[in-house]
Design a protein around this motif. Structure first.
Motif, PDB file in Angstrom:
ATOM      1  N   GLU A  32      -9.089   2.105 -13.803  1.00  0.00           N
ATOM      2  CA  GLU A  32      -8.904   0.698 -14.308  1.00  0.00           C
ATOM      3  C   GLU A  32      -8.343  -0.362 -13.478  1.00  0.00           C
ATOM      4  O   GLU A  32      -7.592  -0.041 -12.663  1.00  0.00           O
ATOM      5  N   ARG A  33      -8.423  -1.582 -14.004  1.00  0.00           N
ATOM      6  CA  ARG A  33      -7.589  -2.857 -13.256  1.00  0.00           C
ATOM      7  C   ARG A  33      -6.386  -2.619 -13.040  1.00  0.00           C
ATOM      8  O   ARG A  33      -5.766  -2.584 -11.975  1.00  0.00           O
ATOM      9  N   GLY A  56      -4.370  -1.889  -9.228  1.00  0.00           N
ATOM     10  CA  GLY A  56      -3.302  -2.802  -9.111  1.00  0.00           C
ATOM     11  C   GLY A  56      -1.892  -2.019  -8.791  1.00  0.00           C
ATOM     12  O   GLY A  56      -1.427  -2.298  -7.829  1.00  0.00           O
ATOM     13  N   SER A  67     -14.021   2.494  -7.852  1.00  0.00           N
ATOM     14  CA  SER A  67     -13.241   1.503  -8.512  1.00  0.00           C
ATOM     15  C   SER A  67     -13.212  -0.031  -7.877  1.00  0.00           C
ATOM     16  O   SER A  67     -13.595  -0.806  -8.704  1.00  0.00           O
ATOM     17  N   THR A 109     -16.769  -1.180  -9.789  1.00  0.00           N
ATOM     18  CA  THR A 109     -16.553  -1.468 -11.235  1.00  0.00           C
ATOM     19  C   THR A 109     -15.555  -2.514 -11.238  1.00  0.00           C
ATOM     20  O   THR A 109     -15.739  -3.445 -12.301  1.00  0.00           O
ATOM     21  N   ALA A 110     -14.521  -3.032 -10.542  1.00  0.00           N
ATOM     22  CA  ALA A 110     -13.567  -3.940 -10.665  1.00  0.00           C
ATOM     23  C   ALA A 110     -14.508  -5.353 -10.468  1.00  0.00           C
ATOM     24  O   ALA A 110     -14.342  -6.257 -11.301  1.00  0.00           O
ATOM     25  N   CYS A 111     -15.244  -5.356  -9.747  1.00  0.00           N
ATOM     26  CA  CYS A 111     -15.928  -6.378  -9.375  1.00  0.00           C
ATOM     27  C   CYS A 111     -17.097  -6.790 -10.603  1.00  0.00           C
ATOM     28  O   CYS A 111     -17.083  -7.957 -10.950  1.00  0.00           O
ATOM     29  N   ASP A 137     -16.469  -5.825 -13.819  1.00  0.00           N
ATOM     30  CA  ASP A 137     -15.480  -6.177 -14.729  1.00  0.00           C
ATOM     31  C   ASP A 137     -15.054  -7.623 -14.754  1.00  0.00           C
ATOM     32  O   ASP A 137     -14.701  -8.007 -15.795  1.00  0.00           O
ATOM     33  N   ALA A 138     -14.684  -7.837 -13.538  1.00  0.00           N
ATOM     34  CA  ALA A 138     -14.510  -9.387 -13.326  1.00  0.00           C
ATOM     35  C   ALA A 138     -15.610 -10.508 -13.632  1.00  0.00           C
ATOM     36  O   ALA A 138     -15.324 -11.532 -13.387  1.00  0.00           O
TER      37      ALA A 138
END
Length: 306
Positions: free
Chosen positions: A126-127, A131, A253, A256-258, A260-261
């Motif tokens: 997850e984000r 991080g 990850s 997925t982050a791309c 989700d953003a």
């Protein structure tokens, strides 16, 4: 075909058409791909030999169907492995026909197992978890920080990250600092570098202007896949992440982050260097969100007109 290395065929014996067909097919590939394809052909060859069949001249479609059943029932291969073997077999016989070793491929209508992707396994961190891992890595050691950033913020494969040299990311193109690399399948790629990434890479390079970017803390040798997996596992524990995350999980990850953003699917496909947008779409957590369903967009578009 025997237990000799197929690409480096021995010159002290008469080569059969099977030897040449196999060697010619495998010569199209290199590295891990060649090894896995060679393994498949060896499994098929041993099965054919055990059933009195010549790999090239005797095999018919029904033989290959029985071979796939053998993989499932005797070798207990999973559907994904069987599908992989079937793909290699199809490729081999297709090129054997192209090269005129056989008239027609017996694998042309070979059944391929239907695969259902476990989408939960492709989502990665997850984000906030990603991080936390990046912050933990940067605080641990410059090499750790650069490794995690290359995979988690650029989406590099672990082999690509380990192969990065200091001089590879010193290029500028159209106003951007970029990393130039050779990716999967020998495809060259140019990857723009955000400022946070440049800082992490510069920290790992130190005063060096050339040579491998990622050097292992233990002995100063270049990072490899095994060492990278150990670094990822250690940093995940240190960051308090309970999930089993491999180096490739960091690439998951990133994708997925791309998504989700809010990055468009096409842009994410290009960033991940996926050959098919359907691969990229597997990573979209929000694709089952009914609030985003296209029906709402159409209803709003037709409001007042229908």
């Amino acid at each position: 075909m025997d237990n000799t290395t197929l690409i480096g065929l021995p010159s002290n014996r008469n080569l059969t058409s099977t030897d040449l067909a196999v060697a010619g097919y495998l010569a199209r590939y290199a590295g891990t791909t060649r090894k896995t394809y060679e393994h498949t052909l060896r499994v098929l060859w041993r099965w054919c030999k055990g059933n009195g069949l010549d790999l090239l001249t005797d095999v018919k479609r029904h033989h290959l169907e029985i071979f796939l059943r053998y993989l499932e029932e005797d070798r207990h291969n999973k559907p994904a492995s069987i599908a992989h073997h079937a793909s290699v077999v199809k490729g081999f016989y297709r090129f054997a026909a192209i090269d005129d070793y056989i008239v027609k491929s017996p694998a042309e209508h070979l059944r391929t197992p239907r695969l259902y992707m476990d989408e939960s396994s492709t989502l990665g961190l997850e984000r906030m978890e990603l991080g936390a891992l990046i912050q933990t890595a940067k605080a641990s050691h410059p090499t750790d920080g650069a490794l995690i950033v290359l995979m988690g913020m650029l989406g590099l494969r672990v082999s690509e990250a380990c192969a990065v040299r200091v001089e590879d990311y010193r290029h500028e193109e159209r106003g951007h600092r970029v990393l130039k690399l050779v990716g999967k399948g020998g495809k060259p790629a140019t990857v723009p570098l955000p400022v946070q990434v440049i800082r992490a890479l510069d920290a790992a390079a130190g005063e060096r202007v050339s040579g491998p970017l990622l050097l292992r803390k233990s002995n100063g040798q270049p990072m490899n896949r095994k060492a990278a997996a150990g670094v990822v596992a250690r940093l995940c524990r240190k960051a308090g992440i309970d999930k089993h995350i491999t180096p490739h999980g960091l690439r998951h990850s990133f994708v997925t982050a791309c998504l989700d953003a809010g990055a468009p699917l096409r842009d994410v496909q290009i960033a991940a260097r996926h050959s098919d947008p359907r691969i990229t779409a597997r990573y979209d957590r929000g694709r089952h969100n009914l609030d985003r369903h296209a029906n709402h967009t159409v209803a709003a578009f037709l409001a007042g007109a229908a």
